[in-house]
Design an enzyme around this catalytic site. Structure first.
Site, PDB file in Angstrom:
ATOM      1  N   SER A 251       1.019  -1.330  -0.036  1.00  0.00           N
ATOM      2  CA  SER A 251       0.023  -0.068   0.105  1.00  0.00           C
ATOM      3  C   SER A 251       0.851   1.196  -0.033  1.00  0.00           C
ATOM      4  CB  SER A 251      -0.882   0.037   1.184  1.00  0.00           C
ATOM      5  OG  SER A 251      -0.061   0.180   2.418  1.00  0.00           O
ATOM      6  N   LYS A 252       0.082   2.384  -0.112  1.00  0.00           N
ATOM      7  CA  LYS A 252       1.059   3.461  -0.157  1.00  0.00           C
ATOM      8  C   LYS A 252       1.674   3.637   1.158  1.00  0.00           C
ATOM      9  CE  LYS A 252      -1.753   6.568  -2.852  1.00  0.00           C
ATOM     10  NZ  LYS A 252      -3.260   7.321  -2.436  1.00  0.00           N
ATOM     11  N   ARG A 253       1.530   3.335   2.484  1.00  0.00           N
ATOM     12  CA  ARG A 253       2.414   3.263   3.415  1.00  0.00           C
ATOM     13  C   ARG A 253       3.309   2.175   3.710  1.00  0.00           C
ATOM     14  NH1 ARG A 253      -0.384   3.165   8.732  1.00  0.00           N
ATOM     15  NH2 ARG A 253      -2.251   2.308   7.619  1.00  0.00           N
ATOM     16  N   HIS A 254       2.861   1.119   3.005  1.00  0.00           N
ATOM     17  CA  HIS A 254       4.061   0.061   3.016  1.00  0.00           C
ATOM     18  C   HIS A 254       4.254  -0.473   1.667  1.00  0.00           C
ATOM     19  CE1 HIS A 254       3.018  -0.779   7.196  1.00  0.00           C
ATOM     20  NE2 HIS A 254       1.764  -0.344   6.938  1.00  0.00           N
ATOM     21  N   GLY A 255       5.376   0.201   1.205  1.00  0.00           N
ATOM     22  CA  GLY A 255       5.997  -0.151  -0.020  1.00  0.00           C
ATOM     23  C   GLY A 255       5.481   0.924  -0.959  1.00  0.00           C
TER      24      GLY A 255
END
Ligand code: GLU
Length: 468
Positions: A251-255
């Protein structure tokens, strides 16, 4: 005839997960001489992003996954944008009402909010309480003629088991009492995803629908709608969500989810596709690196696996490096030139590639290694001012060389180092910094050959001339 589709919503920049699905859709369509379609699902008007549709097409082209039918390509099953198909959905919603499979709902926002709260307090799953399903025909007529705001909801049968089939996971059974009387048509006349996706997949004659696993919980609604309409269903393949090595959903926050990021970093489209192909599918011979064409030849959607694929950016970088090393020189050159911009001398770029190919994992690694080929260094990573005498001698020796090739350059410098009694490492480090500005660079003699005699002598001259 195999017909597959992606159905992206133009709500932002293209997502790597969309490309993942497009790869399987495109691949399967090509393998079976079928068609791959792009349908734009733009019914959520609040989340539209200007230019997003264009970006989707550009990304598909970049990856070599260009569709056969779409708004831009045309085709016999258009329009390919849902916002241009409203009349179709509206008449289908009316058909469902007429046949007793859907009903008008007049509940106000406030009432729905109350229902939501009450159910939450009772620890029940959030669902509509079916209040309007029980309205008499007269009540409905009266409310319609008084112009009350309304939506159309589907009538989910009660107390039954809804069996759906996912071609990857097999049969999944849902208790119909847990399936919401989904809104099909909103008060503004726009359909929800659920009505639109079923109507469009049917009318566009989609045979295989590959989509993300987040839609599995919606499949009972879709299966019911197919039955309500009396239509044959496409086969559904729900691909597993891509996860980071820490198991979080990508996701934008993870990766990194945005295709543009991968382009900016200089990942090669071929390498990304190869890596994505391995998410939920494996090569029958266990190969890790294979071309898109090989993948297409081997692809069977039903061999996809319901694993939680790990999208590891370091593994992708490794694979990208492999592609950079193995790509045909001309193709690597043109990708590099496109990446760094047209104002760099293409011939020069071509000459430098063999020197740095082994050291690059991404195209973005090229310039930090090679910028000195295109511009004379303006700063030096070590102080050369105490070495001027040596540089004067270097210049003299190099000036005598007629055969400006890596080997004679190296030999002449070795002889000189020995004569001056300077350690090789120190001698060549000084020369390297004078030529490239840096302590670490591509092989020096070869770099000097590419730069040419005149340029090298000028660069050494600059060090000699510099103060103090
Ligand atoms: N618009 C949906 C999405 O963007 C499409 C899902 C589907 O393929 O059915 O996820």
């Amino acid at each position: 005839m195999v017909r597959t589709r992606i159905a992206p919503s133009p709500t932002g920049f293209p997502h790597i997960g969309t490309i993942y699905q497009a790869l399987f859709d495109y691949g399967y369509a090509k393998k079976n001489a079928g068609q791959f379609i792009v349908r734009i699902e733009d019914t959520d008007r609040l989340r539209l992003v200007a230019g997003a549709e264009e970006k989707i097409y550009q990304s598909l082209d970049w990856f070599g996954l260009t569709e056969d039918e779409s708004r831009r390509k045309g085709g016999d099953y258009g329009p390919y944008r849902q916002s241009e198909r409203l009349k179709i959905y509206q008449s289908r919603a009316l058909e469902l009402i007429k046949n007793g499979y859907a009903y008008y709902c007049f509940c106000s926002k406030e009432r729905l909010e109350e229902v939501r709260k009450r159910r939450a307090q009772e620890k029940k799953i959030p669902m509509y309480d079916k209040y309007c399903r029980a309205l008499s025909a007269e009540d409905v007529q009266e409310k319609l003629s008084s112009g009350l705001t309304r939506v159309v909801r589907m009538k989910v049968p009660e107390n039954t088991a809804i069996k759906v089939r996912d071609e990857i996971r097999g049969e999944i059974v849902f208790d119909s009492n847990t399936v919401d009387d989904q809104v099909l048509l909103k008060s503004d006349g726009f359909p929800t995803y659920h009505l639109a996706v079923v109507v469009d997949d049917h009318l566009m004659k989609i045979t295989h629908a590959v989509r993300g696993e987040e839609w599995i919980s919606s499949t009972p609604k879709h299966f019911l709608l197919y039955d309500f309409f009396g239509w044959e269903r496409p086969l559904f393949f729900h691909t597993s969500l891509l996860r980071n090595p820490d198991r979080y959903k990508l996701s934008k926050r993870h990766g990194h989810t945005n295709v543009a990021w991968y382009q900016e970093q200089g990942f090669l489209p071929e390498a990304i596709l190869n890596y994505l192909a391995l998410m939920g599918w494996s090569h029958p011979q266990g190969k890790e690196i294979f071309s898109k064409e090989e993948f297409i030849g081997l692809l069977e959607l039903k061999n996809m696996k319901a694993v939680a694929p790990v999208f590891d950016i370091h593994k992708l970088e490794w694979m990208n490096g492999e592609y950079i090393r193995n790509l045909e020189a001309g193709s690597l050159k043109s990708q590099l030139v496109r990446f760094i911009g047209k104002n760099y001398d293409e011939k020069l770029v071509e000459k430098t590639i063999p020197l740095v190919r082994e050291r690059m994992k991404k195209l973005v690694d090229y310039m930090p290694l090679c910028s000195f080929f295109f511009e004379t260094p303006t700063g030096y990573e070590i102080d050369l001012s105490a070495k001027k005498d040596i540089f004067v001698k270097m210049k003299e020796e190099l000036n005598k060389l007629n055969d400006w090739k890596a080997e004679p350059i190296g030999e002449a410098m070795l002889v000189l180092a020995k004569r001056l009694n300077v350690k090789n490492s120190e001698f060549f480090m000084s020369l390297r910094v004078a030529i490239t500005g840096k302590k670490i660079s591509p092989p020096l003699n070869e770099s000097m050959e590419i730069l040419g005699k005149k340029d090298c002598l000028t660069r050494i001259g600059r060090v000699i001339a510099a103060g103090p």
